[in-house]
Design a protein around this motif. Structure first.
Motif, PDB file in Angstrom:
ATOM      1  N   ASP A   1     -17.476 -36.808 -16.141  1.00  0.00           N
ATOM      2  CA  ASP A   1     -18.819 -36.206 -16.040  1.00  0.00           C
ATOM      3  C   ASP A   1     -18.943 -35.037 -17.017  1.00  0.00           C
ATOM      4  OD1 ASP A   1     -18.961 -37.825 -13.726  1.00  0.00           O
ATOM      5  OD2 ASP A   1     -18.402 -36.180 -12.402  1.00  0.00           O
TER       6      ASP A   1
ATOM      7  N   TYR B   1      -3.149 -40.577 -10.897  1.00  0.00           N
ATOM      8  CA  TYR B   1      -3.616 -39.495 -10.019  1.00  0.00           C
ATOM      9  C   TYR B   1      -2.491 -39.060  -9.078  1.00  0.00           C
ATOM     10  CZ  TYR B   1      -6.684 -36.699  -7.096  1.00  0.00           C
ATOM     11  OH  TYR B   1      -7.258 -35.654  -6.425  1.00  0.00           O
TER      12      TYR B   1
ATOM     13  N   ALA C   1      -5.322 -45.816 -12.775  1.00  0.00           N
ATOM     14  CA  ALA C   1      -5.977 -44.569 -12.360  1.00  0.00           C
ATOM     15  C   ALA C   1      -5.331 -44.027 -11.088  1.00  0.00           C
ATOM     16  CB  ALA C   1      -7.477 -44.807 -12.149  1.00  0.00           C
TER      17      ALA C   1
ATOM     18  N   MET D   1     -11.033 -44.501 -20.245  1.00  0.00           N
ATOM     19  CA  MET D   1     -10.554 -45.891 -20.260  1.00  0.00           C
ATOM     20  C   MET D   1     -11.595 -46.731 -20.976  1.00  0.00           C
ATOM     21  SD  MET D   1      -8.973 -47.076 -16.631  1.00  0.00           S
ATOM     22  CE  MET D   1     -10.231 -46.477 -15.493  1.00  0.00           C
TER      23      MET D   1
ATOM     24  N   ASN E   1     -15.914 -38.969 -12.877  1.00  0.00           N
ATOM     25  CA  ASN E   1     -14.589 -38.434 -12.565  1.00  0.00           C
ATOM     26  C   ASN E   1     -13.967 -39.192 -11.408  1.00  0.00           C
ATOM     27  OD1 ASN E   1     -14.907 -36.441 -14.468  1.00  0.00           O
ATOM     28  ND2 ASN E   1     -15.525 -34.855 -12.994  1.00  0.00           N
ATOM     29  N   GLU E   2     -14.806 -39.629 -10.463  1.00  0.00           N
ATOM     30  CA  GLU E   2     -14.278 -40.275  -9.255  1.00  0.00           C
ATOM     31  C   GLU E   2     -13.581 -41.594  -9.579  1.00  0.00           C
ATOM     32  OE1 GLU E   2     -17.368 -40.064 -10.218  1.00  0.00           O
ATOM     33  OE2 GLU E   2     -18.654 -41.669  -9.440  1.00  0.00           O
ATOM     34  N   VAL E   3     -13.970 -42.258 -10.665  1.00  0.00           N
ATOM     35  CA  VAL E   3     -13.303 -43.495 -11.067  1.00  0.00           C
ATOM     36  C   VAL E   3     -11.982 -43.166 -11.767  1.00  0.00           C
ATOM     37  CG1 VAL E   3     -13.473 -45.569 -12.506  1.00  0.00           C
ATOM     38  CG2 VAL E   3     -15.488 -44.749 -11.242  1.00  0.00           C
ATOM     39  N   LEU E   4     -12.009 -42.164 -12.656  1.00  0.00           N
ATOM     40  CA  LEU E   4     -10.799 -41.790 -13.399  1.00  0.00           C
ATOM     41  C   LEU E   4      -9.734 -41.191 -12.480  1.00  0.00           C
ATOM     42  CD1 LEU E   4     -12.507 -40.282 -16.582  1.00  0.00           C
ATOM     43  CD2 LEU E   4     -11.224 -42.426 -16.448  1.00  0.00           C
ATOM     44  N   THR E   5     -10.166 -40.608 -11.353  1.00  0.00           N
ATOM     45  CA  THR E   5      -9.199 -40.038 -10.415  1.00  0.00           C
ATOM     46  C   THR E   5      -8.980 -40.956  -9.210  1.00  0.00           C
ATOM     47  OG1 THR E   5     -10.980 -38.793  -9.377  1.00  0.00           O
ATOM     48  CG2 THR E   5      -9.693 -37.645 -11.048  1.00  0.00           C
ATOM     49  N   ALA E   6      -9.451 -42.202  -9.318  1.00  0.00           N
ATOM     50  CA  ALA E   6      -9.162 -43.236  -8.325  1.00  0.00           C
ATOM     51  C   ALA E   6      -9.690 -42.918  -6.932  1.00  0.00           C
ATOM     52  CB  ALA E   6      -7.652 -43.513  -8.275  1.00  0.00           C
ATOM     53  N   LYS E   7     -10.691 -42.050  -6.838  1.00  0.00           N
ATOM     54  CA  LYS E   7     -11.302 -41.839  -5.523  1.00  0.00           C
ATOM     55  C   LYS E   7     -12.210 -43.004  -5.194  1.00  0.00           C
ATOM     56  CE  LYS E   7     -11.315 -36.879  -6.007  1.00  0.00           C
ATOM     57  NZ  LYS E   7     -11.162 -36.859  -7.487  1.00  0.00           N
TER      58      LYS E   7
ATOM     59  N   ALA F   1     -17.601 -54.473 -13.472  1.00  0.00           N
ATOM     60  CA  ALA F   1     -17.333 -55.899 -13.249  1.00  0.00           C
ATOM     61  C   ALA F   1     -18.623 -56.647 -12.914  1.00  0.00           C
ATOM     62  CB  ALA F   1     -16.314 -56.080 -12.125  1.00  0.00           C
TER      63      ALA F   1
ATOM     64  N   LYS G   1     -13.141 -47.094  -6.611  1.00  0.00           N
ATOM     65  CA  LYS G   1     -12.898 -48.190  -7.539  1.00  0.00           C
ATOM     66  C   LYS G   1     -14.236 -48.612  -8.112  1.00  0.00           C
ATOM     67  CE  LYS G   1      -8.696 -50.456  -6.187  1.00  0.00           C
ATOM     68  NZ  LYS G   1      -8.042 -51.450  -5.367  1.00  0.00           N
TER      69      LYS G   1
ATOM     70  N   VAL H   1     -14.977 -45.923 -19.402  1.00  0.00           N
ATOM     71  CA  VAL H   1     -15.114 -45.026 -18.258  1.00  0.00           C
ATOM     72  C   VAL H   1     -14.846 -43.623 -18.770  1.00  0.00           C
ATOM     73  CG1 VAL H   1     -14.367 -44.461 -15.928  1.00  0.00           C
ATOM     74  CG2 VAL H   1     -14.209 -46.829 -16.741  1.00  0.00           C
TER      75      VAL H   1
ATOM     76  N   ASP I   1     -22.856 -31.923 -11.305  1.00  0.00           N
ATOM     77  CA  ASP I   1     -22.015 -32.888 -12.020  1.00  0.00           C
ATOM     78  C   ASP I   1     -22.817 -34.077 -12.566  1.00  0.00           C
ATOM     79  OD1 ASP I   1     -22.496 -33.779  -9.452  1.00  0.00           O
ATOM     80  OD2 ASP I   1     -20.452 -34.458  -9.051  1.00  0.00           O
ATOM     81  N   ASP I   2     -24.131 -34.010 -12.485  1.00  0.00           N
ATOM     82  CA  ASP I   2     -24.993 -35.081 -13.006  1.00  0.00           C
ATOM     83  C   ASP I   2     -25.549 -34.671 -14.362  1.00  0.00           C
ATOM     84  OD1 ASP I   2     -24.936 -37.002 -10.822  1.00  0.00           O
ATOM     85  OD2 ASP I   2     -25.924 -35.447  -9.647  1.00  0.00           O
TER      86      ASP I   2
ATOM     87  N   TYR J   1     -20.821 -36.781  -4.104  1.00  0.00           N
ATOM     88  CA  TYR J   1     -20.999 -38.227  -4.042  1.00  0.00           C
ATOM     89  C   TYR J   1     -21.918 -38.631  -2.893  1.00  0.00           C
ATOM     90  CZ  TYR J   1     -17.265 -37.542  -7.248  1.00  0.00           C
ATOM     91  OH  TYR J   1     -16.545 -37.064  -8.307  1.00  0.00           O
TER      92      TYR J   1
ATOM     93  N   VAL K   1     -24.282 -45.478  -7.661  1.00  0.00           N
ATOM     94  CA  VAL K   1     -24.156 -46.113  -6.346  1.00  0.00           C
ATOM     95  C   VAL K   1     -24.374 -47.628  -6.515  1.00  0.00           C
ATOM     96  CG1 VAL K   1     -25.161 -46.243  -4.035  1.00  0.00           C
ATOM     97  CG2 VAL K   1     -24.899 -44.015  -5.155  1.00  0.00           C
TER      98      VAL K   1
ATOM     99  N   LEU L   1      -6.118 -38.601 -16.202  1.00  0.00           N
ATOM    100  CA  LEU L   1      -6.681 -39.727 -16.959  1.00  0.00           C
ATOM    101  C   LEU L   1      -8.048 -39.325 -17.504  1.00  0.00           C
ATOM    102  CD1 LEU L   1      -6.600 -42.714 -17.883  1.00  0.00           C
ATOM    103  CD2 LEU L   1      -7.507 -43.339 -15.636  1.00  0.00           C
TER     104      LEU L   1
END
Lengths: 244, 244
Positions: free
Chosen positions: B47, A33, A29, A42, B13-19, B26, B21, B44, B77-78, A201, B148, A39
């Motif tokens: 939004d 980016y 990712a 996943m 989107n924040e995970v797919l754009t790596a803002k 996990a 992790k 993943v 975005d929710d 966020y 969160v 992306l």
């Protein structure tokens, strides 16, 4: 302007059973980016042909390039080559030039099972890379990367040099108010600017020093800056802590 | 013996754009494994209602319980509540009892947008939890958890206490040989024991002190131990460094 899009299929029972924390998805990712590739999706799937085929089929409908991670070793649980071949409607073939490489690399340890590393979906390209004896396998729009993070990173770069991207401009606005108090303004601006990605966020840890981070992204830096200016103007007076 | 199965849809989107992790996937995998619930699939997705509906629909065909992470706040975005309702063929309704809670919790900050937190797919259950003002939303077999991480963890436990699990016994064999040299033995044992999950994980960092970790898992500890004994017997002499 159509950006290059990507999707990823992380293959591994070990991730689903928490024996290993996947690092490849997050790394992918980040690099995509940075390179300006969008992306879209996943998935983490088990080491099962059917599950991998289903994920690949979906991934190929939504993205122009698909990455797989894992399942390309020589043991019974390595079924990615077979799954990619099935998803693409191709057969699995053994490549004599790769057999020769394996014999050279493994020497006396080149067992019949090691030769499975020479299997590939028919018509696959072998992307070579300086300093690495083993190629990266790409077949149609699917790149088959290894699950071991060090090797994943190396071979990902091998693929990325062959894809074109268009990085977006990212701006962040940090706010002292919570989402309920800013949602109306975000609604209005997001509605007027459908081409601009606006994210919100919330942060519930008071030690962080802000309550919400709003992100604004667009291919054109000028557009991102204009939307930031619109938001700052419309948000409640004094609520903007800083813009980055 | 049918184990409870699960799937997860991480929305962001924040995970797919790596803002950000993602930590929730996990963590979920770890807790489900500990509780003996079989995690089959994780995705993943952005939004976007369509992407979330597609992921939910797939997840519900392969697992008895589905978790979502993210997208349940009050901003534009929710969209998770709307997507879950669509995937289940239900409408979105506003719950007066939750509106009352929001007014109590937010006081003067209970804006019209804050009231969106009272929206739910029709027929949703509100799972309450001691010490937390906000409930966890569950609708049919879908639990809607917040993105969160701190809140995700709390509300996950709220759901897990209501699911039954059957933990598996896990054994690990550490080997001094590489996969090409052990694949034949793994093949044979895996073929004879289709009910036992056998994994093979190579290690290319020589400082770790082994070359491959083989994992053996089964609901019955006796069966796992028997398969470990079969493997140790059949593997090349001297290749087993230790069993855990």
């Amino acid at each position: 302007l159509a950006r290059t899009t990507a999707a990823a299929v992380i293959i591994g029972n070990e991730v689903l059973t928490a024996k290993v924390k996947d690092a490849n998805g997050a790394f992918l990712a980040e690099r995509l980016y940075q390179r300006g590739i969008d992306l879209k999706w996943m998935a983490v799937v088990p080491d099962e042909v059917d599950a991998i085929v289903a994920a690949l089929s979906h991934a190929r409908t939504i993205a122009s390039h698909v990455f797989t991670s894992g399942g390309i070793g020589p043991t019974h649980d390595d079924v990615t080559v077979r799954a990619v071949a099935l998803a693409l409607g191709r057969s699995v073939v053994r490549l004599p030039e790769v057999e020769a490489l394996i014999k050279e690399h493994y020497g006396a340890r080149a067992t019949p099972e090691a030769m499975r590393l020479a299997d590939a979906p028919e018509g696959a390209e072998l992307l070579t890379q300086e300093g690495i004896w083993y190629h990266t396998l790409r077949c149609a729009n699917v790149s088959l990367l290894p699950g071991v993070p060090l090797l994943f990173k190396l071979q990902l770069e091998n693929v990325l040099t062959r894809l074109s991207g268009a990085p977006v401009a990212l701006r962040c606005i940090y706010l002292s108010l919570g989402e309920p108090e800013i949602a109306r303004v975000l609604d209005a601006v997001a509605h007027q600017r459908p081409q601009v990605a606006i994210g919100s966020y919330p942060q519930f840890d008071s030690s962080v020093g802000y309550k919400v981070k709003v992100t604004v992204e667009h291919l054109e830096p000028g557009t991102a800056d204009a939307v930031v200016a619109e938001l700052v103007e419309a948000l409640p007076k004094g609520s903007v802590l800083r813009v980055e």
